[in-house]
Write a protein that holds these residues in place. Structure first.
Motif, PDB file in Angstrom:
ATOM      1  N   HIS A   3       0.735  -1.073  -0.116  1.00 19.09           N
ATOM      2  CA  HIS A   3      -0.092   0.018  -0.055  1.00 19.09           C
ATOM      3  C   HIS A   3       0.808   1.309  -0.099  1.00 19.09           C
ATOM      4  O   HIS A   3       1.522   1.551   1.131  1.00 19.09           O
ATOM      5  CB  HIS A   3      -0.831  -0.082   1.424  1.00 19.09           C
ATOM      6  CG  HIS A   3      -1.934  -1.074   1.166  1.00 19.09           C
ATOM      7  ND1 HIS A   3      -3.133  -0.874   0.877  1.00 19.09           N
ATOM      8  CD2 HIS A   3      -1.954  -2.309   1.497  1.00 19.09           C
ATOM      9  CE1 HIS A   3      -3.973  -1.843   0.971  1.00 19.09           C
ATOM     10  NE2 HIS A   3      -3.119  -2.927   1.267  1.00 19.09           N
ATOM     11  N   THR A 180     -11.776  -4.868   4.016  1.00 19.08           N
ATOM     12  CA  THR A 180     -11.107  -4.506   2.671  1.00 19.08           C
ATOM     13  C   THR A 180     -11.301  -5.633   1.551  1.00 19.08           C
ATOM     14  O   THR A 180     -10.655  -5.707   0.639  1.00 19.08           O
ATOM     15  CB  THR A 180      -9.734  -4.146   2.998  1.00 19.08           C
ATOM     16  OG1 THR A 180      -8.968  -5.287   3.405  1.00 19.08           O
ATOM     17  CG2 THR A 180      -9.535  -2.890   3.836  1.00 19.08           C
ATOM     18  N   ARG A 183      -8.030  -7.429   0.819  1.00 22.38           N
ATOM     19  CA  ARG A 183      -7.074  -6.467   0.126  1.00 22.38           C
ATOM     20  C   ARG A 183      -5.918  -6.244   1.565  1.00 22.38           C
ATOM     21  O   ARG A 183      -4.868  -5.921   1.140  1.00 22.38           O
ATOM     22  CB  ARG A 183      -7.432  -5.388  -0.538  1.00 22.38           C
ATOM     23  CG  ARG A 183      -8.224  -5.843  -1.979  1.00 22.38           C
ATOM     24  CD  ARG A 183      -8.504  -4.454  -2.867  1.00 22.38           C
ATOM     25  NE  ARG A 183      -9.833  -4.167  -2.116  1.00 22.38           N
ATOM     26  CZ  ARG A 183     -11.086  -4.388  -2.766  1.00 22.38           C
ATOM     27  NH1 ARG A 183     -11.190  -5.149  -3.855  1.00 22.38           N
ATOM     28  NH2 ARG A 183     -12.249  -3.979  -2.102  1.00 22.38           N
ATOM     29  N   ALA A 238     -21.117   0.720   1.222  1.00 22.23           N
ATOM     30  CA  ALA A 238     -20.089  -0.313   0.443  1.00 22.23           C
ATOM     31  C   ALA A 238     -20.430  -1.713   0.959  1.00 22.23           C
ATOM     32  O   ALA A 238     -21.894  -2.012   0.878  1.00 22.23           O
ATOM     33  CB  ALA A 238     -18.663  -0.089   0.958  1.00 22.23           C
ATOM     34  N   ILE A 261     -20.466   2.657  -3.070  1.00 19.53           N
ATOM     35  CA  ILE A 261     -19.224   2.440  -3.925  1.00 19.53           C
ATOM     36  C   ILE A 261     -18.956   1.014  -4.149  1.00 19.53           C
ATOM     37  O   ILE A 261     -19.006   0.141  -3.459  1.00 19.53           O
ATOM     38  CB  ILE A 261     -18.080   2.859  -2.923  1.00 19.53           C
ATOM     39  CG1 ILE A 261     -18.306   4.403  -2.589  1.00 19.53           C
ATOM     40  CG2 ILE A 261     -16.689   2.715  -3.884  1.00 19.53           C
ATOM     41  CD1 ILE A 261     -17.096   4.857  -1.768  1.00 19.53           C
ATOM     42  N   ASP A 263     -17.285  -2.787  -5.385  1.00 18.70           N
ATOM     43  CA  ASP A 263     -16.158  -3.294  -5.107  1.00 18.70           C
ATOM     44  C   ASP A 263     -15.328  -2.533  -3.873  1.00 18.70           C
ATOM     45  O   ASP A 263     -14.123  -2.384  -4.055  1.00 18.70           O
ATOM     46  CB  ASP A 263     -15.408  -3.480  -6.263  1.00 18.70           C
ATOM     47  CG  ASP A 263     -14.100  -4.455  -6.101  1.00 18.70           C
ATOM     48  OD1 ASP A 263     -14.079  -5.271  -5.191  1.00 18.70           O
ATOM     49  OD2 ASP A 263     -12.860  -4.492  -6.565  1.00 18.70           O
ATOM     50  N   CYS A 264     -15.773  -2.291  -2.801  1.00 15.25           N
ATOM     51  CA  CYS A 264     -15.247  -1.707  -1.953  1.00 15.25           C
ATOM     52  C   CYS A 264     -15.823  -2.322  -0.539  1.00 15.25           C
ATOM     53  O   CYS A 264     -17.024  -2.525  -0.388  1.00 15.25           O
ATOM     54  CB  CYS A 264     -15.726  -0.213  -1.756  1.00 15.25           C
ATOM     55  SG  CYS A 264     -15.263   0.772  -0.268  1.00 15.25           S
ATOM     56  N   ILE A 268     -14.091   1.654   4.247  1.00 15.95           N
ATOM     57  CA  ILE A 268     -13.921   2.657   3.151  1.00 15.95           C
ATOM     58  C   ILE A 268     -12.742   3.637   2.843  1.00 15.95           C
ATOM     59  O   ILE A 268     -12.140   3.711   2.086  1.00 15.95           O
ATOM     60  CB  ILE A 268     -15.307   3.314   3.005  1.00 15.95           C
ATOM     61  CG1 ILE A 268     -16.565   2.502   2.529  1.00 15.95           C
ATOM     62  CG2 ILE A 268     -15.248   4.334   1.636  1.00 15.95           C
ATOM     63  CD1 ILE A 268     -17.839   3.428   2.488  1.00 15.95           C
ATOM     64  N   ASP A 271      -9.944   1.248   2.121  1.00 17.74           N
ATOM     65  CA  ASP A 271      -9.786   0.344   0.793  1.00 17.74           C
ATOM     66  C   ASP A 271     -10.200   1.307  -0.284  1.00 17.74           C
ATOM     67  O   ASP A 271      -9.529   0.726  -1.389  1.00 17.74           O
ATOM     68  CB  ASP A 271     -11.144  -0.555   1.350  1.00 17.74           C
ATOM     69  CG  ASP A 271     -11.200  -1.504   0.173  1.00 17.74           C
ATOM     70  OD1 ASP A 271     -10.155  -2.142  -0.218  1.00 17.74           O
ATOM     71  OD2 ASP A 271     -12.324  -2.187   0.003  1.00 17.74           O
ATOM     72  N   ARG A 272     -10.776   2.280  -0.337  1.00 15.48           N
ATOM     73  CA  ARG A 272     -11.146   3.009  -1.318  1.00 15.48           C
ATOM     74  C   ARG A 272     -11.066   4.595  -1.131  1.00 15.48           C
ATOM     75  O   ARG A 272     -12.180   5.077  -1.360  1.00 15.48           O
ATOM     76  CB  ARG A 272     -12.451   2.672  -2.118  1.00 15.48           C
ATOM     77  CG  ARG A 272     -12.713   1.442  -2.650  1.00 15.48           C
ATOM     78  CD  ARG A 272     -11.645   0.996  -3.955  1.00 15.48           C
ATOM     79  NE  ARG A 272     -12.020  -0.153  -4.701  1.00 15.48           N
ATOM     80  CZ  ARG A 272     -11.056  -1.088  -4.789  1.00 15.48           C
ATOM     81  NH1 ARG A 272      -9.932  -0.572  -4.481  1.00 15.48           N
ATOM     82  NH2 ARG A 272     -11.218  -2.176  -5.576  1.00 15.48           N
ATOM     83  N   GLN A 274      -9.577   7.092  -2.653  1.00 14.96           N
ATOM     84  CA  GLN A 274      -9.559   7.940  -3.668  1.00 14.96           C
ATOM     85  C   GLN A 274     -11.243   8.136  -4.244  1.00 14.96           C
ATOM     86  O   GLN A 274     -11.765   9.450  -4.257  1.00 14.96           O
ATOM     87  CB  GLN A 274      -8.816   7.689  -4.878  1.00 14.96           C
ATOM     88  CG  GLN A 274      -7.413   7.874  -4.588  1.00 14.96           C
ATOM     89  CD  GLN A 274      -7.022   9.042  -4.020  1.00 14.96           C
ATOM     90  OE1 GLN A 274      -7.366  10.030  -4.544  1.00 14.96           O
ATOM     91  NE2 GLN A 274      -6.215   9.002  -3.123  1.00 14.96           N
ATOM     92  N   GLU A 275     -11.851   6.945  -4.178  1.00 20.99           N
ATOM     93  CA  GLU A 275     -13.318   7.028  -4.634  1.00 20.99           C
ATOM     94  C   GLU A 275     -13.872   7.916  -3.296  1.00 20.99           C
ATOM     95  O   GLU A 275     -15.092   8.635  -3.674  1.00 20.99           O
ATOM     96  CB  GLU A 275     -13.810   5.753  -4.437  1.00 20.99           C
ATOM     97  CG  GLU A 275     -13.457   4.720  -5.890  1.00 20.99           C
ATOM     98  CD  GLU A 275     -12.026   4.293  -5.691  1.00 20.99           C
ATOM     99  OE1 GLU A 275     -11.328   4.657  -4.654  1.00 20.99           O
ATOM    100  OE2 GLU A 275     -11.833   3.321  -6.691  1.00 20.99           O
TER     101      GLU A 275
END
Length: 290
Positions: A3, A180, A183, A238, A261, A263-264, A268, A271-272, A274-275
Motif C-alpha cells: 500500500h 477490505t 486486500r 459499500a 461504492i 467493489d469496496c 472505505i 480500501d477506496r 480516492q473514491e
C-alpha cells in the motif's frame, strides 16, 4: 499487498483535549472550515490516514480517538451515542470551532447523526458511512438473517475481552482483512490498530460500544420523534451495508444524497480512499454529488 503512502502528507499535530470528563487524543491538521472525522471499530484516528492530507489542503481536519479508543481516556462508562456526541461538541468548543462538517463511519455514525439532531447549528454538513442508526426502519433487508455475529459476542458483559485476551492480533486482523475484501491495509496502520486493541481494558472499552447500543438506539428514537435531520447529508455505502443506512435516513432527512461504492469493503477510508474523496470533497464544498 503493498500500500503506497498517501501523496498528500499534511503535518498532523496530536493534541490532548479535556472534554466531558475525559482526555481526548485528537489529530489536527490544516486550516479553514472545520471537518471532524469519527472512526469506528476496530480503528483509531489513523483510519483517516489517506484522507487527512487532501482534506487539510482546504479544511481544518479534526480526527479524535473516540472515548476509550487509542490514546483517549479508557473511561469506565459513557459509550452511548449521546455521551459521545457531547464529547465531540466539547472538542469543537475547546478548539474554538463554532461549526463543523462531520464525517463518520461504523460506530462513529450514530454519534454523528445524534450530534446533528441535537446540535443542528453545530453541524454544517454530514457524511455517514457503513453503519446502521439505531433501530430506525429501513434496514430490514440487511438484517433479514440477524445482525452480524460479533454484535452478540461483543454485547455479553465480560465475555469477549476474557476469551480474546492474548489473541487480539488475530482477531483484529480478521476485521481488517474482511473489511477490505481481503486486500488488507498498510502494515503500519495494521500494527497501530492491533496495538490499540491489545489488553483487557482496551477490549472492554471497544465492546462497551456494543453494550451501549440499546441506549444509543433509544436516544436516536427520542431525537427523531421531535426533530428532523435538517443538515445536508451524504450517506455512503459499500460491502456489506450497501444502501441500508440511506434507507434508514431517508424518512427523517430533509436533504439526503445516497451513494454506494462498488467493489469496496466496509473500511472505505482505507480500501477506496480516492473514491471516497471524489464524493466527499465536492459534497463538503456544497456541490452536487448525485
Amino acid at each position: 499487498m503493498s500500500h503506497p503512502r498517501p501523496l498528500h502528507c499534511a503535518p498532523v499535530e496530536l493534541r490532548q483535549i479535556e472534554t466531558n470528563g475525559i482526555c481526548a487524543n485528537v489529530a489536527v491538521a490544516g486550516s479553514g472550515p472545520a471537518v471532524v472525522l469519527l472512526h469506528g471499530f476496530p480503528h483509531t484516528w489513523r483510519l483517516w490516514s489517506e484522507i487527512i492530507g487532501p482534506l487539510s489542503a482546504r479544511y481544518r481536519v479534526i480526527a479524535p480517538d473516540l472515548r476509550g479508543f487509542g490514546a483517549t481516556s479508557r473511561a469506565s462508562d459513557g459509550y452511548d451515542a449521546g455521551t459521545l456526541a457531547a464529547d465531540i461538541a466539547g472538542i469543537l468548543d475547546a478548539l474554538g470551532e463554532p461549526t463543523a462538517a462531520v464525517v463518520a463511519i461504523d460506530a462513529g455514525t450514530p454519534v454523528a447523526v445524534l450530534l446533528a439532531l441535537r446540535y443542528p447549528d453545530l453541524v454544517r454538513r454530514l457524511v455517514v458511512m457503513e453503519a446502521l442508526v439505531g433501530t430506525l426502519p429501513g434496514a430490514e433487508d440487511f438484517l433479514v438473517a440477524g445482525p452480524p455475529w460479533w454484535f452478540g459476542f461483543h454485547s455479553v458483559p465480560g465475555l469477549a475481552e476474557t476469551v480474546l485476551l492474548g489473541h487480539e492480533a488475530r482477531y483484529i486482523a480478521w476485521f481488517l482483512a474482511t473489511g477490505t475484501r481481503g486486500r488488507g491495509v498498510r502494515e503500519d496502520i495494521h500494527d497501530a490498530f492491533i496495538d490499540a486493541y491489545t489488553g483487557a481494558d482496551a477490549l472492554r472499552c471497544a465492546f462497551s460500544y456494543y453494550r451501549a447500543l440499546p441506549t444509543s438506539a433509544h436516544q436516536i428514537d427520542q431525537a427523531v420523534a421531535t426533530h428532523r435531520l435538517t443538515t445536508p447529508t451524504l450517506a455512503i455505502g459499500a460491502h456489506p451495508v450497501g444502501n441500508a443506512l440511506e434507507r434508514q435516513l431517508r424518512p427523517i432527512a430533509d436533504d439526503l444524497t445516497g451513494h454506494v461504492i462498488p467493489d469496496c469493503g466496509h473500511i472505505i477510508p482505507l480500501d477506496r480512499p480516492q473514491e471516497l474523496l471524489s464524493l466527499v470533497m465536492p459534497f463538503l464544498a456544497g456541490e452536487q454529488t448525485a
